[in-house]
Design an enzyme around this catalytic site. Sequence first.
Site, short mmCIF file in Angstrom:
data_model
loop_
_atom_site.label_atom_id
_atom_site.label_comp_id
_atom_site.label_asym_id
_atom_site.label_seq_id
_atom_site.Cartn_x
_atom_site.Cartn_y
_atom_site.Cartn_z
N TYR A 185 -6.77 2.37 7.26
CA TYR A 185 -5.60 1.52 7.58
C TYR A 185 -4.56 1.66 6.46
CZ TYR A 185 -2.90 -2.86 7.72
OH TYR A 185 -1.89 -3.79 7.72
N LYS A 189 -0.61 3.16 6.54
CA LYS A 189 0.56 2.40 6.09
C LYS A 189 1.33 3.18 5.00
CE LYS A 189 0.28 -1.27 8.70
NZ LYS A 189 1.36 -1.67 9.62
P1 NAP Z 1 -1.23 -10.78 14.18
O1 NAP Z 1 -0.83 -12.14 13.70
O2 NAP Z 1 -2.66 -10.55 14.46
O3 NAP Z 1 -0.34 -10.47 15.49
C1 NAP Z 1 -0.58 -9.35 16.20
C2 NAP Z 1 0.42 -9.23 17.35
O4 NAP Z 1 0.37 -7.91 17.78
C3 NAP Z 1 0.10 -10.10 18.53
O5 NAP Z 1 1.32 -10.51 19.13
C4 NAP Z 1 -0.66 -9.15 19.46
O6 NAP Z 1 -0.54 -9.63 20.79
C5 NAP Z 1 0.10 -7.84 19.17
N1 NAP Z 1 -0.60 -6.58 19.35
C6 NAP Z 1 -1.79 -6.21 18.84
N2 NAP Z 1 -2.06 -4.93 19.15
C7 NAP Z 1 -1.00 -4.47 19.85
C8 NAP Z 1 -0.67 -3.23 20.46
N3 NAP Z 1 -1.50 -2.18 20.42
N4 NAP Z 1 0.52 -3.11 21.11
C9 NAP Z 1 1.37 -4.14 21.16
N5 NAP Z 1 1.11 -5.35 20.63
C10 NAP Z 1 -0.06 -5.51 19.99
O7 NAP Z 1 -0.80 -9.63 13.14
P2 NAP Z 1 0.21 -9.69 11.90
O8 NAP Z 1 -0.56 -10.12 10.71
O9 NAP Z 1 1.41 -10.44 12.28
O10 NAP Z 1 0.53 -8.15 11.68
C11 NAP Z 1 1.77 -7.59 12.09
C12 NAP Z 1 2.06 -6.36 11.26
O11 NAP Z 1 2.08 -6.71 9.87
C13 NAP Z 1 1.04 -5.22 11.37
O12 NAP Z 1 1.74 -4.00 11.32
C14 NAP Z 1 0.21 -5.36 10.12
O13 NAP Z 1 -0.37 -4.15 9.72
C15 NAP Z 1 1.28 -5.81 9.14
N6 NAP Z 1 0.76 -6.46 7.96
C16 NAP Z 1 0.10 -7.64 8.05
C17 NAP Z 1 -0.37 -8.24 6.87
C18 NAP Z 1 -1.09 -9.55 6.92
O14 NAP Z 1 -1.66 -9.92 5.86
N7 NAP Z 1 -1.10 -10.29 8.02
C19 NAP Z 1 -0.18 -7.61 5.64
C20 NAP Z 1 0.49 -6.41 5.59
C21 NAP Z 1 0.97 -5.84 6.76
P3 NAP Z 1 -1.50 -9.13 22.00
O15 NAP Z 1 -2.90 -9.48 21.62
O16 NAP Z 1 -0.98 -9.87 23.21
O17 NAP Z 1 -1.27 -7.65 22.11
#
Ligand code: NAP
Length: 281
Positions: A185, A189
């Site tokens: 992962y 990134k």
């Molecule tokens: P999250 O709260 O789990 O939300 C995930 C969202 O993505 C949901 O709306 C889900 O809805 C949708 N989703 C999942 N797989 C998908 C797919 N294949 N196609 C389209 N939609 C999809 O995640 P998050 O933490 O906000 O993460 C968002 C981004 O931030 C990601 O790129 C992650 O790598 C990055 N990020 C997160 C963190 C962290 O600590 N949270 C840190 C660094 C980077 P459905 O289930 O309806 O598809």
Amino acid sequence: MFNAIRVIPKVSTMAAINPHHLGARAAHIDGRLKGKVAVITASTDGIGYAIAQRLGKEGASVVVSSRKEKNVQKAVESLRNDGITVEGVICHVCNAEQRKKLFEVAYNKFGGLDILVSNAAVNPGVSPVLETEESVWDKIFEVNLKCSWLIAKEAYPLFIKRGGGNIVFVSSIAGYQPMEPLGPYSVSKTALLGLTKAIANEVIHNNIRVNGVAPGIVATKFASAITTSEVIKEKTLSIVPMKRFGKPSEIASTVAFLVSDDASYITGETIVAAGGTYAHL
Ligand code: NAP
């Protein structure tokens, strides 16, 4: 010299800063994105939802999307209740037909495309890089990298038609320093940092800016394994100078800045929003 050092807030003071107080400061940027149309992937929850909300509150019309219909419906309803102009599309980022629908809705309902935020990512398994199953590696790179590239490629003609635009890729602090055991992962990134720079150079003459945001650990479902276990939480926060997790709204405000004219001289960059966590490649 000592006086200068004394004005730097102590870590304890910084940790006490309430990010919601930024609301008052945000008032002056109301309408900063008026007339703009934004497509945000994976935007029915977490960081993507917060980005849709923030861009919408700044005046953009937004297209939200994710895989599950009920999540799309819920997000649209909630954003409309917030007074945001929004349409929802069911879109798994690896489904070409569904990606096409995102742009059709942006064009048919709102007249075009100005902003693309590629936010979708998965992490189907945790393992050291050299112990990762090939199928897991492929899935991570397909969703996190290949589909980010594809969606940018498909958005490109719409930006040209519009005379310019903005792309933001959501990377991660793990892209700078691989997080154990999120090896593959993290590598995906890191690749997004390269994708950001490569596309930025290619489309600069089209008046398109391409940037990224690299969040630290943000309290969402995606990071719940880290944020809800006391032991892992303590270990993780030990490398975060602000000693707290980020909030989705703090990533959203960074994206809003990047896609606004306030960032008009910035392209090919990724802004780290990670509470001071060391980030260097
Ligand atoms: P999250 O709260 O789990 O939300 C995930 C969202 O993505 C949901 O709306 C889900 O809805 C949708 N989703 C999942 N797989 C998908 C797919 N294949 N196609 C389209 N939609 C999809 O995640 P998050 O933490 O906000 O993460 C968002 C981004 O931030 C990601 O790129 C992650 O790598 C990055 N990020 C997160 C963190 C962290 O600590 N949270 C840190 C660094 C980077 P459905 O289930 O309806 O598809």
